[in-house]
Design a protein around this motif. Structure first.
Motif, PDB file in Angstrom:
ATOM      1  N   UNK A 402      43.928  28.109  44.053  1.00 30.83           N
ATOM      2  CA  UNK A 402      43.609  28.698  42.762  1.00 30.83           C
ATOM      3  C   UNK A 402      44.687  29.662  42.295  1.00 30.83           C
ATOM      4  N   UNK A 403      44.710  29.899  40.993  1.00 27.91           N
ATOM      5  CA  UNK A 403      45.666  30.851  40.435  1.00 27.91           C
ATOM      6  C   UNK A 403      45.304  32.259  40.872  1.00 27.91           C
ATOM      7  N   UNK A 404      46.311  33.026  41.239  1.00 27.53           N
ATOM      8  CA  UNK A 404      46.077  34.403  41.664  1.00 27.53           C
ATOM      9  C   UNK A 404      46.418  35.374  40.539  1.00 27.53           C
ATOM     10  N   UNK A 405      45.609  36.422  40.450  1.00 24.40           N
ATOM     11  CA  UNK A 405      45.805  37.458  39.441  1.00 24.40           C
ATOM     12  C   UNK A 405      46.423  38.689  40.078  1.00 24.40           C
ATOM     13  N   UNK A 406      47.446  39.214  39.443  1.00 24.58           N
ATOM     14  CA  UNK A 406      48.046  40.470  39.888  1.00 24.58           C
ATOM     15  C   UNK A 406      47.407  41.610  39.089  1.00 24.58           C
ATOM     16  N   UNK A 407      46.891  42.610  39.794  1.00 22.43           N
ATOM     17  CA  UNK A 407      46.225  43.727  39.131  1.00 22.43           C
ATOM     18  C   UNK A 407      46.899  45.047  39.480  1.00 22.43           C
ATOM     19  N   UNK A 432      42.558  35.709  43.888  1.00 24.24           N
ATOM     20  CA  UNK A 432      42.133  34.704  42.931  1.00 24.24           C
ATOM     21  C   UNK A 432      40.993  35.263  42.084  1.00 24.24           C
ATOM     22  N   UNK A 433      41.197  35.363  40.792  1.00 28.49           N
ATOM     23  CA  UNK A 433      40.182  35.894  39.883  1.00 28.49           C
ATOM     24  C   UNK A 433      40.432  37.347  39.549  1.00 28.49           C
ATOM     25  N   UNK A 434      40.101  37.717  38.304  1.00 28.96           N
ATOM     26  CA  UNK A 434      40.363  39.083  37.833  1.00 28.96           C
ATOM     27  C   UNK A 434      39.567  40.129  38.611  1.00 28.96           C
ATOM     28  N   UNK A 435      38.254  39.878  38.799  1.00 28.62           N
ATOM     29  CA  UNK A 435      37.414  40.862  39.474  1.00 28.62           C
ATOM     30  C   UNK A 435      37.834  41.057  40.923  1.00 28.62           C
ATOM     31  N   UNK A 436      38.148  39.955  41.600  1.00 28.83           N
ATOM     32  CA  UNK A 436      38.563  40.052  43.001  1.00 28.83           C
ATOM     33  C   UNK A 436      39.883  40.806  43.130  1.00 28.83           C
ATOM     34  N   UNK A 437      40.814  40.532  42.209  1.00 26.70           N
ATOM     35  CA  UNK A 437      42.104  41.209  42.261  1.00 26.70           C
ATOM     36  C   UNK A 437      41.968  42.702  41.987  1.00 26.70           C
ATOM     37  N   UNK A 438      41.172  43.054  40.956  1.00 27.08           N
ATOM     38  CA  UNK A 438      40.954  44.466  40.655  1.00 27.08           C
ATOM     39  C   UNK A 438      40.231  45.150  41.813  1.00 27.08           C
ATOM     40  N   UNK A 439      39.311  44.418  42.458  1.00 25.62           N
ATOM     41  CA  UNK A 439      38.608  44.968  43.613  1.00 25.62           C
ATOM     42  C   UNK A 439      39.548  45.281  44.755  1.00 25.62           C
ATOM     43  N   UNK A 440      40.515  44.413  44.993  1.00 24.08           N
ATOM     44  CA  UNK A 440      41.503  44.664  46.054  1.00 24.08           C
ATOM     45  C   UNK A 440      42.323  45.911  45.745  1.00 24.08           C
ATOM     46  N   UNK A 441      42.621  46.108  44.446  1.00 22.93           N
ATOM     47  CA  UNK A 441      43.404  47.286  44.056  1.00 22.93           C
ATOM     48  C   UNK A 441      42.611  48.568  44.273  1.00 22.93           C
ATOM     49  N   UNK A 442      41.306  48.577  43.925  1.00 24.05           N
ATOM     50  CA  UNK A 442      40.521  49.799  44.111  1.00 24.05           C
ATOM     51  C   UNK A 442      40.241  50.061  45.588  1.00 24.05           C
TER      52      UNK A 442
END
Length: 457
Positions: A402-407, A432-442
């Protein structure tokens, strides 16, 4: 200071209410024809204050009632057949009329003209106030109250020319779920002049008003909508959310959709409302104290009378602000951040405040040592994935996953009662996914915040 705060708060809230009459609803054929309708909203305002709002529709007319207390109850009527909107005050028995004009035509309000003319002579022409309305449909759909609702984000930017009578630079954002209830209400509401706020800066002067639409997104009638008003420096001033609690169909009296007998025309919103700022401020403080008390009853761990354990450090976490054009669950993200911060001798609690002053006051009540502000500043598709996807499509080979999102999230940890950040930094994620990427950042942010909080001297 309190007087100025009350006046500013009143002006912004009045703008929120009156600006609703200028929500863009593109002309279109009604999807369905139904009887009169009445919709009740729950409205949540700064400091956790809540009120009710009601919208009624009969034929080509709409009536919206906003009951906010502290002398600011207002009624707005849209008359598509007469191409105008009317703001009423039952308290003062006055009204203001605002014509609705085409986007391409410069407009002048009859009310504004009469207000500007006075004993000193006829009015003179001022400058131009331009509104740019951008509506973006996210493509998301869901069933609500038996209708298919669409998710649309709208931005309204109003700015005046240097020679304007009433200088204005305003930015309003709306994020909501909308349905089609076009009961003949096909008049466009994007044109016309914005509401007159306060007294004119230059008497006997009349501005011209123009508006321009960008994007193909259609709003309509909101079932849930969050409105944010920013100042001229794009700093958030006020956030208000309205959500439908009841939708019913019943015959409505035609008199509700016209100017009541005995009402007279006001020159501006000051005269329309005749609000006493001191009374308004007292009621605001009373409502906020009640909201805080109710919240503390629901969250035993944050009751002021229950002291923290000795040596415990408490972080108050403000609602996360999404600065991107992607749709993510900021509440779920905050819960994840709170859970990540909590650990040995460190705990985190949510704050409802929307401004730094309110957040600091709420943090003191909840015995916090720090206030944490977080902005999601970037959500974008990985550059490598973009290139891989293009090559894959060109060669007929899949991109492999899947496409990965950089947050990216930007955050500040500020001691309560201070303005100098203990920690000001950024964190990144890539999933992969906006919510998952933002979650990794927080998750990264949580570790940095917890470590910085423990260093309290």
């Amino acid at each position: 200071m309190k007087y100025r705060l009350a006046i500013t708060f009143f002006s912004v809230l009045a703008l929120l209410v009156l600006a609703a009459a200028f929500r863009w609803t593109p002309s279109s054929r009604a999807q369905r024809t139904q009887a009169d309708i009445k919709i009740t909203y729950k409205v949540t305002m700064p400091g956790g204050m809540q009120s009710e709002s009601t919208t009624m529709i009969k034929g080509v007319r709409e009536r919206s009632e906003q009951r906010m207390g502290y002398g600011m109850d207002q009624v707005s009527i849209t008359q598509c057949d007469l191409r105008r909107t009317i703001q009423l005050s039952d308290k003062t028995k006055k009204y203001i009329i605002t014509p609705v004009d085409d986007d391409s035509s410069p407009t002048t309000s009859a009310s504004s003209t009469s207000a500007a003319s006075g004993p000193s002579g006829p009015s003179r022409q001022g400058g131009v106030v331009t509104s740019v309305i951008t509506a973006t449909d996210t493509g998301e759909r869901k069933e609500m109250f038996g209708f298919t609702a669409r998710h649309v984000k709208t931005s309204v930017r109003m700015e005046s020319s240097p020679d304007a009578c009433n200088p204005v630079k305003q930015h309003i954002e709306r994020d909501g779920w909308y349905i089609d209830l076009n009961f003949g209400l096909n008049c466009e509401l994007g044109g016309g002049r914005p509401p007159v706020m306060g007294r004119p800066a230059r008497p006997n002067c009349v501005d011209r008003y123009r508006s321009r639409h960008v994007g193909a997104g259609r709003t309509g009638f909101p079932l849930i909508e969050t409105t944010i008003v920013y100042d001229q420096n794009d700093r958030e001033q006020v956030r208000m959310t309205k959500e439908v609690t009841d939708l019913s169909r019943q015959p409505l009296d035609a008199a509700l959709f016209d100017i009541p007998t005995g009402y007279t025309e006001a020159r501006n919103t000051d005269e329309l409302n005749a609000v006493n700022p001191n009374d308004m401020m007292q009621e605001m403080m009373k409502n906020r104290q009640q909201a805080t008390a109710n919240e503390n009853q629901e969250m035993p761990g944050t009751v002021p009378n229950q002291s923290k354990r000795a040596g415990t450090i408490r972080v108050g976490v403000v609602q996360i602000s999404n600065k991107t054009d992607h749709s993510i669950s900021t509440e779920a993200l905050r819960e994840r951040l709170i859970g990540g911060i909590e650990g040995s001798n460190v705990e985190a609690v949510p704050l409802n405040a929307t401004s730094p002053t309110e957040a600091d006051a709420e943090a003191k009540v909840k015995q916090c040592d720090f206030v944490l502000y977080t902005d999601v500043s970037a959500l974008k598709l990985s550059a490598a994935k973009k290139i891989g996807g293009l090559l894959g499509r060109a060669t007929g080979v899949g991109s492999g996953g899947g496409d990965k999102t950089e947050s990216k999230v930007d955050f500040k940890l500020i001691p309560v009662g201070d303005s100098t950040p203990r920690l000001q930094s950024s964190a990144a994620g890539k999933e992969e996914g906006d919510d998952a990427s933002a979650g990794a950042a927080v998750d990264v942010e949580a570790k940095m915040v917890s470590a910085a909080a423990k260093k309290r001297s």
